[in-house]
Design an enzyme around this catalytic site. Structure first.
Site, PDB file in Angstrom:
ATOM      1  N   SER A   7     -44.453 -13.415  48.240  1.00  0.00           N
ATOM      2  CA  SER A   7     -44.351 -12.266  49.143  1.00  0.00           C
ATOM      3  C   SER A   7     -43.801 -11.101  48.337  1.00  0.00           C
ATOM      4  O   SER A   7     -42.685 -11.170  47.811  1.00  0.00           O
ATOM      5  CB  SER A   7     -43.404 -12.589  50.299  1.00  0.00           C
ATOM      6  N   HIS A  32     -48.838 -12.462  49.563  1.00  0.00           N
ATOM      7  CA  HIS A  32     -48.446 -12.232  50.956  1.00  0.00           C
ATOM      8  C   HIS A  32     -47.882 -10.816  51.085  1.00  0.00           C
ATOM      9  O   HIS A  32     -46.950 -10.442  50.368  1.00  0.00           O
ATOM     10  CB  HIS A  32     -47.386 -13.278  51.322  1.00  0.00           C
ATOM     11  N   ASP A  34     -46.212  -8.113  53.597  1.00  0.00           N
ATOM     12  CA  ASP A  34     -45.485  -8.013  54.866  1.00  0.00           C
ATOM     13  C   ASP A  34     -45.542  -6.594  55.413  1.00  0.00           C
ATOM     14  O   ASP A  34     -45.018  -5.673  54.794  1.00  0.00           O
ATOM     15  CB  ASP A  34     -44.027  -8.427  54.655  1.00  0.00           C
ATOM     16  N   MET A  36     -44.391  -4.128  58.368  1.00  0.00           N
ATOM     17  CA  MET A  36     -43.380  -4.000  59.444  1.00  0.00           C
ATOM     18  C   MET A  36     -43.376  -2.567  59.953  1.00  0.00           C
ATOM     19  O   MET A  36     -43.502  -1.626  59.155  1.00  0.00           O
ATOM     20  CB  MET A  36     -41.995  -4.346  58.904  1.00  0.00           C
ATOM     21  N   HIS A  65     -49.472 -10.030  56.690  1.00  0.00           N
ATOM     22  CA  HIS A  65     -48.676 -10.547  57.819  1.00  0.00           C
ATOM     23  C   HIS A  65     -48.218  -9.333  58.618  1.00  0.00           C
ATOM     24  O   HIS A  65     -47.345  -8.586  58.178  1.00  0.00           O
ATOM     25  CB  HIS A  65     -47.504 -11.352  57.234  1.00  0.00           C
ATOM     26  N   MET A  67     -46.219  -7.633  61.193  1.00  0.00           N
ATOM     27  CA  MET A  67     -45.051  -7.718  62.088  1.00  0.00           C
ATOM     28  C   MET A  67     -44.962  -6.376  62.801  1.00  0.00           C
ATOM     29  O   MET A  67     -44.056  -5.571  62.557  1.00  0.00           O
ATOM     30  CB  MET A  67     -43.785  -8.002  61.267  1.00  0.00           C
ATOM     31  N   MET A 136     -42.886 -18.849  61.194  1.00  0.00           N
ATOM     32  CA  MET A 136     -41.753 -18.129  60.613  1.00  0.00           C
ATOM     33  C   MET A 136     -40.576 -19.083  60.534  1.00  0.00           C
ATOM     34  O   MET A 136     -40.179 -19.676  61.542  1.00  0.00           O
ATOM     35  CB  MET A 136     -41.369 -16.925  61.477  1.00  0.00           C
ATOM     36  N   GLY A 141     -38.230  -9.780  59.466  1.00  0.00           N
ATOM     37  CA  GLY A 141     -37.617  -8.471  59.258  1.00  0.00           C
ATOM     38  C   GLY A 141     -37.139  -8.242  57.836  1.00  0.00           C
ATOM     39  O   GLY A 141     -37.265  -7.155  57.314  1.00  0.00           O
ATOM     40  N   GLY A 143     -36.388 -10.152  53.729  1.00  0.00           N
ATOM     41  CA  GLY A 143     -36.411 -11.262  52.785  1.00  0.00           C
ATOM     42  C   GLY A 143     -34.981 -11.747  52.569  1.00  0.00           C
ATOM     43  O   GLY A 143     -34.025 -11.128  53.047  1.00  0.00           O
ATOM     44  N   GLY A 144     -34.861 -12.855  51.858  1.00  0.00           N
ATOM     45  CA  GLY A 144     -33.540 -13.319  51.433  1.00  0.00           C
ATOM     46  C   GLY A 144     -32.703 -13.997  52.500  1.00  0.00           C
ATOM     47  O   GLY A 144     -31.491 -14.156  52.320  1.00  0.00           O
ATOM     48  N   ASP A 174     -43.010 -19.316  56.189  1.00  0.00           N
ATOM     49  CA  ASP A 174     -42.561 -18.035  55.628  1.00  0.00           C
ATOM     50  C   ASP A 174     -41.083 -17.803  55.942  1.00  0.00           C
ATOM     51  O   ASP A 174     -40.716 -17.638  57.101  1.00  0.00           O
ATOM     52  CB  ASP A 174     -43.426 -16.924  56.243  1.00  0.00           C
ATOM     53  N   GLY A 175     -40.282 -17.796  54.880  1.00  0.00           N
ATOM     54  CA  GLY A 175     -38.885 -17.407  55.025  1.00  0.00           C
ATOM     55  C   GLY A 175     -37.916 -18.463  54.535  1.00  0.00           C
ATOM     56  O   GLY A 175     -37.942 -19.603  55.005  1.00  0.00           O
ATOM     57  N   GLY A 176     -37.101 -18.087  53.573  1.00  0.00           N
ATOM     58  CA  GLY A 176     -36.031 -18.969  53.112  1.00  0.00           C
ATOM     59  C   GLY A 176     -36.479 -20.149  52.271  1.00  0.00           C
ATOM     60  O   GLY A 176     -35.754 -21.137  52.140  1.00  0.00           O
ATOM     61  N   GLY A 196     -40.517 -15.142  48.693  1.00  0.00           N
ATOM     62  CA  GLY A 196     -40.314 -13.783  48.189  1.00  0.00           C
ATOM     63  C   GLY A 196     -39.163 -13.700  47.211  1.00  0.00           C
ATOM     64  O   GLY A 196     -39.353 -13.629  45.993  1.00  0.00           O
ATOM     65  N   SER A 197     -37.930 -13.741  47.748  1.00  0.00           N
ATOM     66  CA  SER A 197     -36.764 -13.529  46.879  1.00  0.00           C
ATOM     67  C   SER A 197     -36.625 -14.623  45.819  1.00  0.00           C
ATOM     68  O   SER A 197     -36.190 -14.338  44.699  1.00  0.00           O
ATOM     69  CB  SER A 197     -35.491 -13.410  47.718  1.00  0.00           C
TER      70      SER A 197
HETATM   71  C1  DX5 Z   1     -39.768 -11.845  56.418  1.00  0.00           C
HETATM   72  C2  DX5 Z   1     -41.106 -11.843  55.731  1.00  0.00           C
HETATM   73  C3  DX5 Z   1     -41.205 -12.759  54.574  1.00  0.00           C
HETATM   74  C4  DX5 Z   1     -40.232 -12.523  53.449  1.00  0.00           C
HETATM   75  C5  DX5 Z   1     -39.782 -13.856  52.938  1.00  0.00           C
HETATM   76  O1  DX5 Z   1     -39.842 -11.188  57.636  1.00  0.00           O
HETATM   77  O2  DX5 Z   1     -42.146 -12.181  56.642  1.00  0.00           O
HETATM   78  O3  DX5 Z   1     -42.533 -12.854  54.081  1.00  0.00           O
HETATM   79  O4  DX5 Z   1     -40.757 -11.797  52.371  1.00  0.00           O
HETATM   80  O5  DX5 Z   1     -38.809 -13.657  51.989  1.00  0.00           O
HETATM   81  P1  DX5 Z   1     -37.886 -14.842  51.462  1.00  0.00           P
HETATM   82  O6  DX5 Z   1     -38.770 -15.805  50.725  1.00  0.00           O
HETATM   83  O7  DX5 Z   1     -36.920 -14.124  50.561  1.00  0.00           O
HETATM   84  O8  DX5 Z   1     -37.221 -15.462  52.646  1.00  0.00           O
HETATM   85 ZN    ZN Z   2     -44.197 -12.630  55.852  1.00  0.00          ZN
END
Ligand code: DX5
Ligand code: ZN
Length: 224
Positions: A7, A32, A34, A36, A65, A67, A136, A141, A143-144, A174-176, A196-197
């Site tokens: 991401s 990916h 994102d 928003m 994605h 959002m 999710m 909202g 990353g990280g 997606d996420g964490g 992502g992170s």
């Molecule tokens: C969060 C995004 C994710 C985000 C994930 O709302 O949809 O795609 O980039 O980031 P990590 O991998 O750092 O949780």
């Molecule tokens: Zn995402």
């Protein structure tokens, strides 16, 4: 086939082409993106012009994605900008079936996304229409954040629903996700693993992508 899906939300946007080249050298074939809008989620990120610029910089599959509120009004612009797959939130769609059909008609894969608190049972009937489902594993909202553990149980449930219905859509999470919990997500039935992170905040995005691909390849899904 399990894919590690970087991401770019956590990438350095001033060096985006370099960051993308680096994860591609590490083996990533899906990116990916994102989107928003500051309404569906509190944060604001990118729109179609940025996707069009990314399209010129890579041949990777671009997974958008959304959002955003009213995703049906914007999905087509992202496909015209070069998105190969577009996912919309169940929570943001009044007419989910029609929106998925519109995305497919416009030439992209159509995905449906569930926030952590939305049960997979809500998708029971629409599953045969969706090309993929994104779970999710954080509240969308930023990353990280930390993975919410009960989402892995949702993945296992969705995997069972997919088997019972003899469907084959990929399950995306997606996420964490980081190298330490990645194998668990694969064992729960997820195939598109967004991260992502863990990649872009590591000291070497290429090496981390490669390392995560190896971990994913070694972890086999438990039969759901
Ligand atoms: C969060 C995004 C994710 C985000 C994930 O709302 O949809 O795609 O980039 O980031 P990590 O991998 O750092 O949780
Ligand atoms: Zn995402």
């Amino acid at each position: 086939m399990v894919e590690i899906v970087p991401s770019i939300l956590s990438a350095d946007f001033a060096r985006l082409a370099e960051e993308i080249a680096s994860v591609e050298r590490g083996g990533a074939t899906i990116l990916h993106l994102d989107v928003m809008d500051g309404h569906f989620v509190p944060n604001i990120t990118i729109g179609p012009p940025v996707v069009a610029s990314i399209r010129k910089a890579t041949r990777a599959h671009l997974d958008c994605h959304l959002m955003i509120e009213r995703p049906e009004q914007y999905a087509k612009a992202f496909i015209e900008a070069g998105a190969n797959s577009v996912s919309v939130h169940y929570e943001a769609c009044r007419h989910l079936d029609a929106t998925l059909a519109m995305i497919k008609d416009a030439g992209a894969m159509a995905g449906v996304v569930l926030n952590p608190a939305t049960p997979v049972a809500m998708l029971e009937d629409v599953l045969e229409v969706a090309d993929y489902v994104l779970l999710m594993s954080v509240n969308p909202g930023w990353g990280g954040q930390k993975l919410i553990p009960y989402v892995l149980e949702k993945a296992r449930k969705l995997c069972r629903m997919r088997r019972e219905k003899k469907l084959a859509f990929p399950i995306e999470i997606d996420g964490g996700i980081h190298p330490e919990n990645l194998a668990e997500a694969v064992r729960a039935g997820c195939e598109w693993i967004v991260t992502g992170s863990a990649i872009f905040h590591s000291s070497n995005a290429e090496a981390t992508t490669r390392e995560m691909r190896e971990i994913a390849a070694q972890a086999t899904a438990v039969r759901c």
